[in-house]
Enzyme design. Sequence first.
Site, PDB file in Angstrom:
ATOM      1  N   GLU A   1      -5.069   4.746   6.228  1.00 29.66           N
ATOM      2  CA  GLU A   1      -4.703   4.490   4.829  1.00 29.66           C
ATOM      3  C   GLU A   1      -4.966   5.707   3.923  1.00 29.66           C
ATOM      4  O   GLU A   1      -4.089   6.099   3.159  1.00 29.66           O
ATOM      5  CB  GLU A   1      -5.464   3.274   4.300  1.00 29.66           C
TER       6      GLU A   1
ATOM      7  N   ARG B   1       0.826  -1.226   0.000  1.00 28.25           N
ATOM      8  CA  ARG B   1       0.000   0.000   0.000  1.00 28.25           C
ATOM      9  C   ARG B   1       0.854   1.269   0.000  1.00 28.25           C
ATOM     10  O   ARG B   1       0.508   2.262   0.648  1.00 28.25           O
ATOM     11  CB  ARG B   1      -0.968   0.040   1.197  1.00 28.25           C
TER      12      ARG B   1
ATOM     13  N   SER C   1     -11.076   0.413   3.270  1.00 22.68           N
ATOM     14  CA  SER C   1     -10.237   0.183   4.460  1.00 22.68           C
ATOM     15  C   SER C   1      -9.733   1.522   4.966  1.00 22.68           C
ATOM     16  O   SER C   1      -9.030   2.230   4.241  1.00 22.68           O
ATOM     17  CB  SER C   1      -9.037  -0.681   4.096  1.00 22.68           C
TER      18      SER C   1
END
Length: 339
Positions: A335, A165, A239
Amino acid sequence: MDIHTNIPLKNFTTMKLGGNARFMTEVRTPQEVADVYNSAKAQSLPMFILGGGSNVIARDEGFNGIVARMRIEGFDIIADDAASTTIRIGAGENWDSVVKRTVEMGLSGIEAMSGIPGTAGATPVQNVGAYGQEIADTLISVDAYDSITNTFGVLSAADCNFTYRDSIFRSDAKGRYVITAITLKLSKNQPQPPFYEALQKYFDEHNMHIFTSQIIRDIVIQIRNSKLPNPATTPNTGSFFKNAIIDKWQVDGLKAINPNIPMYEMADGTYKIPAGWLIENCGLKGQLLHGVRVYENNALVLVNESATSYLDLEMARNEIINKVRDTFRVQIEQEPLEI
Ligand SMILES: Cc1cc2nc3c(=O)[nH]c(=O)nc-3n(C[C@H](O)[C@H](O)[C@H](O)COP(=O)(O)OP(=O)(O)OC[C@H]3O[C@@H](n4cnc5c(N)ncnc54)[C@H](O)[C@@H]3O)c2cc1C
């Protein structure tokens, strides 16, 4: 290029929060990207590139600069052989439409990333991934505008420095490049087992033994619909937390706190702990904190139920991070990026 003033960012981000962009425009060609950056530079205004707004949180003070919405189109086959097809895709293309199209062409490589909202050009930014595939697996290069040198160039996958990520686009070179196109090399072979845990479990339970990228896409969409709220009706950014990554020396200490804590060894020797498990096992799943709900079907997702400001979200986020840290001594982090 039309430039609009005082545009609410909550109308362009899926969390539906935050203040105004002082200026907003759309860019439809690489040259328009360069033009808007040069115009911002001339006026000493900061720039922000926005895709679908599905991984961006807008702060209450808004953005005192120019927000450019990425709208560059394109889907061009640039190489084709017996084993693979290489496609250059405009950064403003809808990502799921791209996946659908490649699956319909009988190609594989991105089918497990079906149903992810947003634009194609944003996928390298956080090395988007799902169900065992990530964009780093198939990405050959990106076409990018370099806002520092005011030039166009091509960055290879290695230049992007992809990790879990993450990439240079949200770390070392954050804000420097505007991705105008991505080039993917997709396989003509059908996907082969073993698949990512949740998918493999589904196939085993349903006694399925034939796999095509269309089948993977259909099942992924089905699983996602049961676990993720639709941002069109339920404000969220998917998320909200990254899975925690810990070093090997931390493993024994954590197992002592909770022997059931799930951990997955990564290729680089670190261990991934699902942040959703940590949040759920602190008793936070389903809780409403400052108008933000920890989603009942997936504790990794925060839903804006009645929050009216970024401040509400910030308080909820900090309470969750602190509770996970106090319970498990593991630090989780947000995130989505912030504007
Ligand atoms: C319901 C839901 C499910 C999701 N599921 C997943 C998932 O399974 N896996 C996953 O990885 N993510 C997932 N996400 C997060 C998100 O969809 C992805 O990160 C997506 O790639 C963001 O695309 P976007 O166009 O909306 O980017 P935006 O949110 O608009 O932008 C994200 C960041 O990328 C930058 N950016 C955008 N476009 C460009 C460009 N062309 N050049 C340079 N920088 C750019 C922006 O400045 C910003 O910093 C999910 C989100 C939601 C709401």
